[in-house]
Design a protein around this motif. Sequence first.
Motif, PDB file in Angstrom:
ATOM      1  N   ALA A  80      22.934  30.842  37.907  1.00 21.17           N
ATOM      2  CA  ALA A  80      23.811  31.705  38.697  1.00 21.17           C
ATOM      3  C   ALA A  80      23.414  31.628  40.173  1.00 21.17           C
ATOM      4  N   PRO A  81      24.387  31.651  41.086  1.00 21.33           N
ATOM      5  CA  PRO A  81      24.098  31.467  42.519  1.00 21.33           C
ATOM      6  C   PRO A  81      23.027  32.393  43.057  1.00 21.33           C
ATOM      7  N   THR A  82      22.994  33.604  42.629  1.00 20.84           N
ATOM      8  CA  THR A  82      22.020  34.565  43.152  1.00 20.84           C
ATOM      9  C   THR A  82      20.922  34.889  42.150  1.00 20.84           C
ATOM     10  N   SER A  83      20.793  34.071  41.145  1.00 24.21           N
ATOM     11  CA  SER A  83      19.786  34.334  40.126  1.00 24.21           C
ATOM     12  C   SER A  83      18.383  34.200  40.700  1.00 24.21           C
ATOM     13  N   ALA A  84      17.436  34.861  40.047  1.00 26.55           N
ATOM     14  CA  ALA A  84      16.039  34.783  40.479  1.00 26.55           C
ATOM     15  C   ALA A  84      15.539  33.344  40.437  1.00 26.55           C
ATOM     16  N   ALA A  85      15.991  32.598  39.417  1.00 28.74           N
ATOM     17  CA  ALA A  85      15.551  31.214  39.279  1.00 28.74           C
ATOM     18  C   ALA A  85      16.001  30.367  40.465  1.00 28.74           C
ATOM     19  N   ARG A  86      17.270  30.538  40.862  1.00 30.19           N
ATOM     20  CA  ARG A  86      17.792  29.748  41.985  1.00 30.19           C
ATOM     21  C   ARG A  86      17.200  30.221  43.308  1.00 30.19           C
ATOM     22  N   ARG A  87      17.103  31.535  43.499  1.00 28.83           N
ATOM     23  CA  ARG A  87      16.550  32.044  44.744  1.00 28.83           C
ATOM     24  C   ARG A  87      15.066  31.678  44.892  1.00 28.83           C
ATOM     25  N   SER A  88      14.369  31.597  43.789  1.00 31.62           N
ATOM     26  CA  SER A  88      12.970  31.147  43.834  1.00 31.62           C
ATOM     27  C   SER A  88      12.898  29.713  44.370  1.00 31.62           C
ATOM     28  N   ALA A  89      13.770  28.881  43.813  1.00 30.19           N
ATOM     29  CA  ALA A  89      13.805  27.488  44.275  1.00 30.19           C
ATOM     30  C   ALA A  89      14.180  27.402  45.751  1.00 30.19           C
ATOM     31  N   GLN A  90      15.180  28.196  46.153  1.00 29.85           N
ATOM     32  CA  GLN A  90      15.627  28.162  47.544  1.00 29.85           C
ATOM     33  C   GLN A  90      14.559  28.686  48.498  1.00 29.85           C
ATOM     34  N   THR A  91      13.787  29.652  48.044  1.00 36.18           N
ATOM     35  CA  THR A  91      12.689  30.144  48.874  1.00 36.18           C
ATOM     36  C   THR A  91      11.696  29.023  49.151  1.00 36.18           C
ATOM     37  N   ALA A  92      11.353  28.271  48.100  1.00 31.79           N
ATOM     38  CA  ALA A  92      10.439  27.138  48.273  1.00 31.79           C
ATOM     39  C   ALA A  92      11.063  26.081  49.176  1.00 31.79           C
ATOM     40  N   LEU A  93      12.343  25.786  48.941  1.00 32.65           N
ATOM     41  CA  LEU A  93      13.015  24.768  49.755  1.00 32.65           C
ATOM     42  C   LEU A  93      13.079  25.186  51.228  1.00 32.65           C
TER      43      LEU A  93
END
Length: 954
Positions: free
Chosen positions: A768-781
């Motif tokens: 999901a666009p705002t999921s914790a999994a995706r936001r975690s990845a985006q934080t690292a990126l």
Amino acid sequence: MTKEAQAADAAKKYPLNLPDTPFPMRGNLPKREPEWIREWDEKHIYERIIDARRDAKKFILHDGPPYANGAIHVGHAINKILKDMILKEKTLEGFQAPYVPGWDCHGMPIEVQIEKLHGKNLPVDEMQRLAREYAMEQSKLQLADFKRLGVLGYWENPYRTLRYDTEAAEIRALKGVVEKGYVYRGLKPVNWCFDCQSALAEAEVEYKDVASDTIDVAFRLYEEDEPRVEAAFGKKLEKPCFIVIWTTTPWTIPSNQALNVHPELDYVLVETDAKYLILAEALAEAALKRYGLEGATVAKCKGAALEMLRFKHPLYDMDAGYKRLSPVYLADYVDATAGTGIVHSAPAYGVDDFVSCKKHGMTNEEVLTPVKGDGFYCDELPLFGGLNIWKAAPKILDALTVAGNLLAHGKMTHSYMHCWRHKTPLIYRATSQWFVRMDAPDEDTKSVLGLPAQPETLRETALRAVKATKFFPQWGINRLYSMIENRPDWCISRQRNWGVPLPFFLHKVTGELHPRTLEIMDEAADIVEKGGIEAWSKVTAEEILGEEAKDYVKSTDILDVWFDSGSTHYTVMRGSHKDILGFPADLYLEGSDQHRGWFHSSLLIAAMLDGRAPYDQLLTHGFCVDEKGEKMSKSKGNIVRPQEISDKFGAEILRLWVASTDYSGELRIGPTILKRVVESYRRIRNTLRFLLANTSDFDVKKDAVPLEAMLELDRWAVAFTEDFQQKVLAEYKDCRFHNVVSLLQTFASTDLGSFYLDVLKDRLYTTAPTSAARRSAQTALWLITKTLLRLMAPILSFTAEEAFKVFSPNESETIFTETFEPLPAVADAEALLSKWAKIRAVRADVQKAIEDERAKGTIGSSLQAVGTLKAPAELYDMLASLGDELRFVMIMSGIKLEKSEDGTTSVEVHAAEAKKCERCWHYVEGVGENAEHPTICPRCISNLFGSGEVRRIA
């Protein structure tokens, strides 16, 4: 419905988080780079960079001035780009690192150009006016080319050695050198160019092979010294006795005034039919063969026994002007490697000869100087007056033949010194010049105003300064130390017009300087500061000296152009740009030839004025050659011009090539190499584009996930990136840019592209666009992108600036007001780095197994693969900790983990039997089980319409 329509329908119905960014895949560098440069100018970006560091500690890199003559070449580009990379890196470290570009604007090459364009023998003031205009025009053309390379600096406020205030400051620097007692006027052999009609510095000399006449010439023993020869050899002379010399410079024979032998060499008395010959024992047999003579050795002695024997000039009987004797002096520089072991000495035309003759009591007035500055003998020289010295050899040989003293004549090819401008042969020529003394003074080298010498000699001070300097590469210290250790006194005067004057007045009778010389130098500096060197040229002796003018002559000599550039630490760093720069410089950076040029002259002047080097560190780079390692030349057609590279590929490619090449040796460039650099750039740009695209909907202020809540792989990525950053910064610190590029390429292509980003795609695109999994990845990126942009900015400046605008559109105008920042500290960083290094190793084995199956045609993409991975206990536990997410790391639709019984790791891969999810492309059970969404898997259904999957690791 067609497959394309079905796919479009599925994309609408089951959307992915497909990345998007205005950062284009193609850089279009040749077109866009000039736009960036214009924007930098219009927005005064460099001023903003300096303002951002207004109160920061300074890092001073002083620009060695290129010569204001001709278009820039690849060597210039290498030099400027290296400087720019260092200063930008220091700026990002937090230093105020100003760059004041400069130009060397006086000297012979510009005079030569003016003569070519406007003819010779111009009035001095006209030549100076034209030279000033030409140097300004050339420096402006070069300035535009340097800016095109992406080099940032004070382009609106550069230094030029022709600035009035700089010319005046140079006179004041000279005054300081005179005051400290280093300057003397003397007669010495100096490198002399007939085309320049001036003395040359050592750095203005190059060597190439020439074919020269070789002659063996006999000098007859003076009759009164026969008893001494008989005593030396213990042999009664019954025939005429001659000593024989061998030389490659027949034109010096008319100026012979002495002979030299080595005190420890064995010399033999050889008896032939008609005479005795004195030769070095080791060379006697070969010499007799050259002469076509039979002979036998009848006696032997050491060279020391021949000291002060006198022999007649070989043209003694040809003209009264040659009725002089040549004494034998002992000299350690004589050897028995070629010739006869006896060296003829013309003190006006050889340094060793001059030193030897002076040591034995010859005065300056006794030194014969028949060769004029234009290469012709003076008219008064007997037999050869008015002849060009290079064309006089046949007549000299004829005269020696008639005199009966030419024993042999041949030809040989050897390396000989040439003018670096005119490419014509040079000679050593004794002329009255102004010198800087390297050692303690003697009667001939005492200070011009009778000023006391410094307690430490210039050589001692300079060598001490070299030892205190840090060198990149380290071998540079040996080269510069050796040059200082062995260099002769510095001839600082030149007989030309386009340069800073030596504002001296010499007494017409005594040749002494006016007693008010130091005051006059101040007056001259004031005059030049208002009107340039042209103003001093117009000043008369009467205007300065009044009634005393009748007793003095105004010197027309100018300073060696190396004094111009070598004094810029005084005239620029503490002169015209003292508010921007300072003393000493942290770094001087030039090509390796500047050990004998700018590094050298700068060191000597600073040693005299300040007792230290003007720099703390020296960095030298090699020269540019083609792909085969051959020197570039028009005739070979292998010249690569920086302007052409910028127009075809972009200056960014030139910058990346410079950075990726080990500058400590030769730098190779050519089409094949540039093609590789372009590919390397594309890989870095594509990685950057992925990072920007996948953080385009991410607002770090509201979307960032706390470090402790991030997925394990993302925390590894943060720890790995910080470790990578520290490695890059360490390489930057030691100016190893090729290692920086290697680290950047590996990080972008392997660590990110082939591993982390590859693994991440599924999570980024399918959760999901705002999921914790995706936001975690985006934080690292986001953290990775922020770090990568700063680390690449000194090298890929245009690209980093372009990407920074996309990444931080509301931040500062330029990335160069940013600083390097450590990433958040990962508590278990060391353990994570170790764990994932092992997992990546296993992953490489799995990927190989997949590739093997793909090669067989059993599977297509890696997601079509499932398999079994067997691992030993410790590794099994590590992999098992990933749970079902192991398949995401391996990019497989399924992988079963088992312990191996034999302690080895093995992989078995085969095609999946389950159906393919049309959204995530995984082949998994459950596709088709949901009647409402029969083409996608349960995981995608949950991510799109339910609570979403939970990721822990990857």
